[in-house]
Design a protein around this motif. Structure first.
Motif, PDB file in Angstrom:
ATOM      1  N   MET A   1      -8.159   4.265   5.318  1.00 57.19           N
ATOM      2  CA  MET A   1      -8.253   5.560   5.958  1.00 57.19           C
ATOM      3  C   MET A   1      -6.861   6.014   6.399  1.00 57.19           C
ATOM      4  O   MET A   1      -6.073   5.236   6.900  1.00 57.19           O
ATOM      5  CB  MET A   1      -9.173   5.467   7.171  1.00 57.19           C
ATOM      6  N   ALA A   2      -6.597   7.288   6.208  1.00 54.87           N
ATOM      7  CA  ALA A   2      -5.284   7.830   6.564  1.00 54.87           C
ATOM      8  C   ALA A   2      -5.224   8.154   8.054  1.00 54.87           C
ATOM      9  O   ALA A   2      -6.194   8.600   8.656  1.00 54.87           O
ATOM     10  CB  ALA A   2      -4.999   9.076   5.752  1.00 54.87           C
ATOM     11  N   LEU A   3      -4.067   7.928   8.597  1.00 51.31           N
ATOM     12  CA  LEU A   3      -3.786   8.252   9.994  1.00 51.31           C
ATOM     13  C   LEU A   3      -2.969   9.532   9.996  1.00 51.31           C
ATOM     14  O   LEU A   3      -1.930   9.610   9.344  1.00 51.31           O
ATOM     15  CB  LEU A   3      -2.991   7.114  10.629  1.00 51.31           C
ATOM     16  N   LYS A   4      -3.437  10.552  10.706  1.00 55.08           N
ATOM     17  CA  LYS A   4      -2.727  11.830  10.762  1.00 55.08           C
ATOM     18  C   LYS A   4      -2.259  12.070  12.192  1.00 55.08           C
ATOM     19  O   LYS A   4      -3.067  12.099  13.119  1.00 55.08           O
ATOM     20  CB  LYS A   4      -3.642  12.966  10.292  1.00 55.08           C
ATOM     21  N   ASP A  29       5.037  -0.810   2.122  1.00 58.71           N
ATOM     22  CA  ASP A  29       3.926  -0.430   1.249  1.00 58.71           C
ATOM     23  C   ASP A  29       3.167   0.806   1.744  1.00 58.71           C
ATOM     24  O   ASP A  29       2.189   1.221   1.119  1.00 58.71           O
ATOM     25  CB  ASP A  29       2.942  -1.595   1.111  1.00 58.71           C
ATOM     26  N   ALA A  30       3.613   1.377   2.842  1.00 58.06           N
ATOM     27  CA  ALA A  30       2.922   2.544   3.413  1.00 58.06           C
ATOM     28  C   ALA A  30       3.081   3.763   2.506  1.00 58.06           C
ATOM     29  O   ALA A  30       4.107   3.939   1.851  1.00 58.06           O
ATOM     30  CB  ALA A  30       3.475   2.859   4.789  1.00 58.06           C
ATOM     31  N   VAL A  41       2.352  14.153  10.299  1.00 60.63           N
ATOM     32  CA  VAL A  41       2.735  12.965   9.550  1.00 60.63           C
ATOM     33  C   VAL A  41       1.435  12.236   9.219  1.00 60.63           C
ATOM     34  O   VAL A  41       0.663  11.894  10.114  1.00 60.63           O
ATOM     35  CB  VAL A  41       3.663  12.043  10.389  1.00 60.63           C
ATOM     36  N   THR A  42       1.195  12.036   7.925  1.00 66.19           N
ATOM     37  CA  THR A  42      -0.002  11.328   7.476  1.00 66.19           C
ATOM     38  C   THR A  42       0.436  10.010   6.851  1.00 66.19           C
ATOM     39  O   THR A  42       1.315   9.998   5.993  1.00 66.19           O
ATOM     40  CB  THR A  42      -0.779  12.176   6.455  1.00 66.19           C
ATOM     41  N   ILE A  43      -0.177   8.924   7.304  1.00 64.28           N
ATOM     42  CA  ILE A  43       0.237   7.587   6.886  1.00 64.28           C
ATOM     43  C   ILE A  43      -0.983   6.793   6.432  1.00 64.28           C
ATOM     44  O   ILE A  43      -2.010   6.780   7.116  1.00 64.28           O
ATOM     45  CB  ILE A  43       0.901   6.827   8.058  1.00 64.28           C
ATOM     46  N   GLU A  44      -0.845   6.123   5.293  1.00 71.03           N
ATOM     47  CA  GLU A  44      -1.843   5.158   4.851  1.00 71.03           C
ATOM     48  C   GLU A  44      -1.154   3.813   4.766  1.00 71.03           C
ATOM     49  O   GLU A  44      -0.218   3.647   3.984  1.00 71.03           O
ATOM     50  CB  GLU A  44      -2.408   5.553   3.486  1.00 71.03           C
ATOM     51  N   ALA A  45      -1.575   2.877   5.596  1.00 72.33           N
ATOM     52  CA  ALA A  45      -0.960   1.552   5.627  1.00 72.33           C
ATOM     53  C   ALA A  45      -1.850   0.594   6.406  1.00 72.33           C
ATOM     54  O   ALA A  45      -2.829   0.997   7.033  1.00 72.33           O
ATOM     55  CB  ALA A  45       0.418   1.626   6.254  1.00 72.33           C
ATOM     56  N   LYS A  46      -1.443  -0.660   6.388  1.00 70.00           N
ATOM     57  CA  LYS A  46      -2.221  -1.702   7.060  1.00 70.00           C
ATOM     58  C   LYS A  46      -1.902  -1.839   8.544  1.00 70.00           C
ATOM     59  O   LYS A  46      -2.718  -2.329   9.302  1.00 70.00           O
ATOM     60  CB  LYS A  46      -1.978  -3.041   6.364  1.00 70.00           C
TER      61      LYS A  46
END
Length: 64
Positions: A1-4, A29-30, A41-46
């Protein structure tokens, strides 16, 4: 899930690049998408949401 995240102090492409580089240094790896016009800022990462908030604040920006 993306974090916005909303970053109201994001006003230039230079600032966006700085935020992106800072995030990628910590999380290579983000997937990072930055929209200067909407100041998001939208981020997909662990990593956790808190980690990314701290990284953005560390670049001198504020979160809404």
């Amino acid at each position: 899930m993306a974090l916005k995240l909303n970053v109201p102090t994001l006003t230039s492409t230079e600032a966006a690049k700085e935020i992106e580089e800072t995030i990628l240094t910590s999380e290579p790896d983000a997937r990072v998408e930055i929209d200067v016009e909407s100041k998001t800022v939208t981020i997909e990462a662990k990593a956790s949401e808190e980690t990314f908030k701290q990284l953005i604040v560390a670049t001198g920006h504020k979160l809404a």
